[in-house]
Design a protein around this motif. Structure first.
Motif, PDB file in Angstrom:
ATOM      1  N   ILE A   1       3.418  -1.125  -2.344  1.00 49.42           N
ATOM      2  CA  ILE A   1       2.929  -1.989  -1.257  1.00 49.42           C
ATOM      3  C   ILE A   1       3.805  -3.244  -1.152  1.00 49.42           C
ATOM      4  N   LYS A   2       4.118  -3.829  -2.306  1.00 51.98           N
ATOM      5  CA  LYS A   2       4.975  -5.028  -2.287  1.00 51.98           C
ATOM      6  C   LYS A   2       6.346  -4.665  -1.709  1.00 51.98           C
ATOM      7  N   GLU A   3       6.842  -3.502  -2.111  1.00 48.67           N
ATOM      8  CA  GLU A   3       8.158  -3.064  -1.653  1.00 48.67           C
ATOM      9  C   GLU A   3       8.177  -2.917  -0.125  1.00 48.67           C
ATOM     10  N   VAL A   4       7.147  -2.258   0.448  1.00 46.85           N
ATOM     11  CA  VAL A   4       7.199  -2.024   1.904  1.00 46.85           C
ATOM     12  C   VAL A   4       7.008  -3.322   2.692  1.00 46.85           C
ATOM     13  N   MET A   5       6.226  -4.249   2.147  1.00 51.44           N
ATOM     14  CA  MET A   5       6.086  -5.534   2.851  1.00 51.44           C
ATOM     15  C   MET A   5       7.441  -6.241   2.918  1.00 51.44           C
ATOM     16  N   LEU A   6       8.181  -6.222   1.808  1.00 53.22           N
ATOM     17  CA  LEU A   6       9.503  -6.861   1.801  1.00 53.22           C
ATOM     18  C   LEU A   6      10.475  -6.154   2.738  1.00 53.22           C
ATOM     19  N   LEU A   7      10.188  -4.879   3.008  1.00 50.13           N
ATOM     20  CA  LEU A   7      11.029  -4.125   3.949  1.00 50.13           C
ATOM     21  C   LEU A   7      10.573  -4.323   5.391  1.00 50.13           C
ATOM     22  N   GLY A   8       9.575  -5.169   5.591  1.00 49.86           N
ATOM     23  CA  GLY A   8       9.192  -5.532   6.959  1.00 49.86           C
ATOM     24  C   GLY A   8       7.982  -4.824   7.513  1.00 49.86           C
ATOM     25  N   THR A   9       7.227  -4.133   6.672  1.00 50.62           N
ATOM     26  CA  THR A   9       6.039  -3.440   7.182  1.00 50.62           C
ATOM     27  C   THR A   9       4.828  -4.369   7.104  1.00 50.62           C
ATOM     28  N   GLY A  10       4.144  -4.505   8.231  1.00 49.77           N
ATOM     29  CA  GLY A  10       2.987  -5.398   8.284  1.00 49.77           C
ATOM     30  C   GLY A  10       1.671  -4.659   8.353  1.00 49.77           C
ATOM     31  N   ALA A  11       1.729  -3.381   8.700  1.00 48.73           N
ATOM     32  CA  ALA A  11       0.513  -2.560   8.748  1.00 48.73           C
ATOM     33  C   ALA A  11       0.892  -1.136   8.366  1.00 48.73           C
ATOM     34  N   ILE A  12       0.020  -0.503   7.590  1.00 54.06           N
ATOM     35  CA  ILE A  12       0.359   0.847   7.111  1.00 54.06           C
ATOM     36  C   ILE A  12      -0.903   1.698   6.986  1.00 54.06           C
ATOM     37  N   GLU A  13      -0.739   2.955   7.318  1.00 61.20           N
ATOM     38  CA  GLU A  13      -1.825   3.922   7.101  1.00 61.20           C
ATOM     39  C   GLU A  13      -1.559   4.609   5.768  1.00 61.20           C
ATOM     40  N   ILE A  14      -2.622   4.809   4.995  1.00 64.96           N
ATOM     41  CA  ILE A  14      -2.473   5.484   3.697  1.00 64.96           C
ATOM     42  C   ILE A  14      -3.476   6.630   3.616  1.00 64.96           C
ATOM     43  N   LYS A  15      -2.975   7.801   3.214  1.00 63.29           N
ATOM     44  CA  LYS A  15      -3.831   8.993   3.147  1.00 63.29           C
ATOM     45  C   LYS A  15      -4.240   9.302   1.712  1.00 63.29           C
TER      46      LYS A  15
ATOM     47  N   VAL B   1      -0.261   5.954  -1.899  1.00 61.31           N
ATOM     48  CA  VAL B   1      -0.998   5.978  -3.177  1.00 61.31           C
ATOM     49  C   VAL B   1      -0.754   7.339  -3.840  1.00 61.31           C
ATOM     50  N   TYR B   2       0.078   7.359  -4.862  1.00 58.61           N
ATOM     51  CA  TYR B   2       0.295   8.596  -5.617  1.00 58.61           C
ATOM     52  C   TYR B   2       0.647   8.260  -7.058  1.00 58.61           C
ATOM     53  N   ALA B   3       0.594   9.279  -7.908  1.00 60.98           N
ATOM     54  CA  ALA B   3       0.847   9.057  -9.335  1.00 60.98           C
ATOM     55  C   ALA B   3       2.146   9.748  -9.730  1.00 60.98           C
ATOM     56  N   GLY B   4       2.996   9.036 -10.424  1.00 60.66           N
ATOM     57  CA  GLY B   4       4.245   9.638 -10.903  1.00 60.66           C
ATOM     58  C   GLY B   4       5.189   9.965  -9.760  1.00 60.66           C
ATOM     59  N   ASN B   5       6.188  10.772 -10.056  1.00 60.22           N
ATOM     60  CA  ASN B   5       7.180  11.141  -9.046  1.00 60.22           C
ATOM     61  C   ASN B   5       7.505  12.621  -9.175  1.00 60.22           C
ATOM     62  N   ARG B   6       8.375  13.123  -8.300  1.00 63.05           N
ATOM     63  CA  ARG B   6       8.738  14.546  -8.391  1.00 63.05           C
ATOM     64  C   ARG B   6      10.252  14.712  -8.275  1.00 63.05           C
TER      65      ARG B   6
ATOM     66  N   LEU C   1      -8.815   6.827  -2.194  1.00 62.19           N
ATOM     67  CA  LEU C   1      -9.222   5.997  -1.049  1.00 62.19           C
ATOM     68  C   LEU C   1      -9.657   4.611  -1.504  1.00 62.19           C
ATOM     69  N   ARG C   2     -10.320   4.554  -2.670  1.00 67.44           N
ATOM     70  CA  ARG C   2     -10.724   3.229  -3.190  1.00 67.44           C
ATOM     71  C   ARG C   2      -9.488   2.386  -3.505  1.00 67.44           C
ATOM     72  N   VAL C   3      -8.485   3.033  -4.103  1.00 64.30           N
ATOM     73  CA  VAL C   3      -7.254   2.300  -4.432  1.00 64.30           C
ATOM     74  C   VAL C   3      -6.587   1.781  -3.152  1.00 64.30           C
ATOM     75  N   ALA C   4      -6.529   2.629  -2.132  1.00 61.76           N
ATOM     76  CA  ALA C   4      -5.904   2.203  -0.863  1.00 61.76           C
ATOM     77  C   ALA C   4      -6.670   1.029  -0.264  1.00 61.76           C
ATOM     78  N   LYS C   5      -8.004   1.111  -0.306  1.00 60.19           N
ATOM     79  CA  LYS C   5      -8.835   0.014   0.231  1.00 60.19           C
ATOM     80  C   LYS C   5      -8.593  -1.272  -0.545  1.00 60.19           C
ATOM     81  N   ARG C   6      -8.531  -1.141  -1.865  1.00 59.82           N
ATOM     82  CA  ARG C   6      -8.346  -2.330  -2.711  1.00 59.82           C
ATOM     83  C   ARG C   6      -7.002  -2.992  -2.427  1.00 59.82           C
ATOM     84  N   LEU C   7      -5.989  -2.192  -2.182  1.00 58.89           N
ATOM     85  CA  LEU C   7      -4.678  -2.769  -1.837  1.00 58.89           C
ATOM     86  C   LEU C   7      -4.799  -3.614  -0.572  1.00 58.89           C
ATOM     87  N   GLY C   8      -5.586  -3.114   0.371  1.00 62.71           N
ATOM     88  CA  GLY C   8      -5.784  -3.844   1.627  1.00 62.71           C
ATOM     89  C   GLY C   8      -6.528  -5.154   1.425  1.00 62.71           C
ATOM     90  N   GLU C   9      -7.370  -5.200   0.399  1.00 60.65           N
ATOM     91  CA  GLU C   9      -8.112  -6.436   0.109  1.00 60.65           C
ATOM     92  C   GLU C   9      -7.248  -7.437  -0.661  1.00 60.65           C
TER      93      GLU C   9
END
Ligand code: NIG
Ligand code: FE
Length: 435
Positions: free
Chosen positions: A157-171, A106-111, A185-193
């Motif tokens: 999240i969609k990208e990592v699922m297609l790459l084969g990830t079934g469980a992920i920790e998000i900080k 969960v992050y905004a923009g890129n670097r 943290l709310r955004v990360a939780k919502r993704l999980g829902e």
């Protein structure tokens, strides 16, 4: 459409699990060339020389009921089953989906400008000293609305699922204010829902000292301890506590203080440590019974000794080493010392703009000298341990969550790390859902 029908349709769309109470979905995979990581009784983790063993069933079938692995066996022993869908996996390999125990997804923009700056000679640390790095991401994230942050993150999240990830920790950790940390943290939780992938969340308020506290690090730690921690705990939006224990960020004493305070909230430590300097933070993590100590690119004999006999999982992040051109975690040494090892992505906009666990597994073999068996164990069962979910994820075991990778037609599982950079995945099933 009658009200009842419309209501049922809404329930089906909104929460697919609800449907499971009404009807049991059965999915059968047959003719699997190799079913990997089959463990009738799954260990919490595998350590040392055990990591070289990857239990396999050849010419196998596997039955999924709803979101769980119901049964498996060899084709010779297959009974005729009434199922909703059958997948023929002739020539293909099936393995547990990747368990990515360390990400900042969960992050905004890129670097990407910092990436170019590094090519032109600046170091990661120099960029951070000029206001780039974590503070740059925090500035962007603070200005980003919660909805926008969610929209940006769901693409990943969609990208990592297609790459084969079934469980992920998000900080968290790119907020650095109470509101922005909670927003992450709310955004990360919502993704999980909203998505079938299993998500575990970590509070990383102590990721960097924000500019407002530039000469008052203690003041920022006070804010974390007195304001952020109680709110995170009260809202129940994180399982773990993290801190970046590193020169220019937080010291071993800071780490000790924060982890001691976090204990009363039952937040389990998973810490960033030994990325650039070995300060003694590994011992501190172990003293606080950390679930994992992550990075470890710079590791001393004392650190290895500290880990022996502990419950703490060392976690290597080879894509980070690759992207920053810093040393790789001496994974071989850790395993040879009889220790376990987990592998994770560290997906974040600064040091690892990649959430690809397939690349992680390949790079662990190519650059850290892990065998394919060790790397697959590190990215499945040990990754699950480093998220506290190895009782439900990380192996092919009856009753575990049905999160699986079905590869393309490949000669053997060695081909997965060998064919680095190529997409060897045919299908991904996450929590029983075909992605
Ligand atoms: O794990 N090392 C600390 N945190 C992140 C990177 C942070 C950033 O550069 O944005 C990491 O590599
Ligand atoms: Fe990280």
């Amino acid at each position: 459409m009658s009200f009842v029908l419309r209501f049922l349709f809404w329930v089906m769309q909104k929460r697919k699990e609800s449907l499971f109470y009404l009807y049991t979905m059965k999915l059968l995979i047959i003719n699997i060339k190799q079913l990997l990581q089959v463990r009738d009784i799954a260990p919490a983790m595998v350590i040392g020389s055990q990591m070289k063993q990857l239990p396999i069933l050849k010419n196998a079938w596997l039955l999924i009921e709803n979101d769980k692995i119901k049964d498996y066996g060899t084709m010779k022993s297959q009974a005729i089953l009434e199922v909703d869908k059958t997948i023929d996996a002739t020539g293909k390999i099936v393995l547990p989906a990747w368990c990515d125990s360390h990400s900042h997804l969960v992050y905004a923009g890129n670097r990407e400008q910092e990436f170019v700056d590094r090519i032109n000679g600046l170091s990661y640390q120099e960029i951070a000293e000029r206001g780039g790095g974590i503070l740059n991401s925090a500035k962007k994230l603070q200005k980003t609305s919660e909805e926008d942050l969610y929209q940006q993150s769901l693409v990943r999240i969609k990208e990592v699922m297609l790459l084969g990830t079934g469980a992920i920790e998000i900080k968290s950790g790119y907020g650095l204010t109470t509101d922005a940390e909670l927003k992450m943290l709310r955004v990360a939780k919502r993704l999980g829902e909203d998505f079938p992938i299993t998500i575990k969340t970590t509070f990383l308020g102590a990721h960097a000292v924000p500019n407002e506290f530039k000469d008052n690090k203690e003041g920022y730690l006070d804010l974390i301890i007195n304001e952020m921690l109680p709110k995170v705990a009260e809202q129940g939006i994180a399982s773990f506590i993290d801190i970046f224990c590193e020169k220019g960020y937080f010291s071993v004493a800071d780490t000790n203080r924060l982890l001691s305070e976090a204990q009363q909230y039952n937040l389990v430590p998973k810490i960033h440590v030994n990325q650039f300097n070995a300060l003694g933070g590994v011992q501190t993590g172990v003293d606080h019974n950390a679930l994992s100590v992550d990075h470890l690119e710079v590791l001393t004999k004392e650190d290895i000794e500290a880990l022996k006999g502990s419950n703490t999982m060392p976690v290597a992040l080879p894509s980070c080493s690759y992207f920053l051109s810093i040393p790789y975690t001496p994974g071989r040494e850790l395993i040879n010392a009889g220790l376990p090892l987990a592998l994770a992505t560290d997906y974040n906009p600064g040091s690892t703009p990649s959430g690809n666990m397939n690349f992680v597994v390949s790079t662990a073999c190519i650059k850290m000298n892990l065998t394919p068996e060790e790397a697959i164990n590190g990215a499945t069962i040990n990754g699950a341990y480093a998220m506290g979910i190895s009782d439900s994820h990380g192996s092919i075991t009856k009753g575990k969550v049905a999160s699986l990778i079905i590869t393309k037609d490949i000669p053997s599982y060695n081909y997965l790390p060998y064919a680095f950079g190529s997409d060897m995945i045919d299908k991904v099933i996450v929590n029983g859902e075909l992605i």
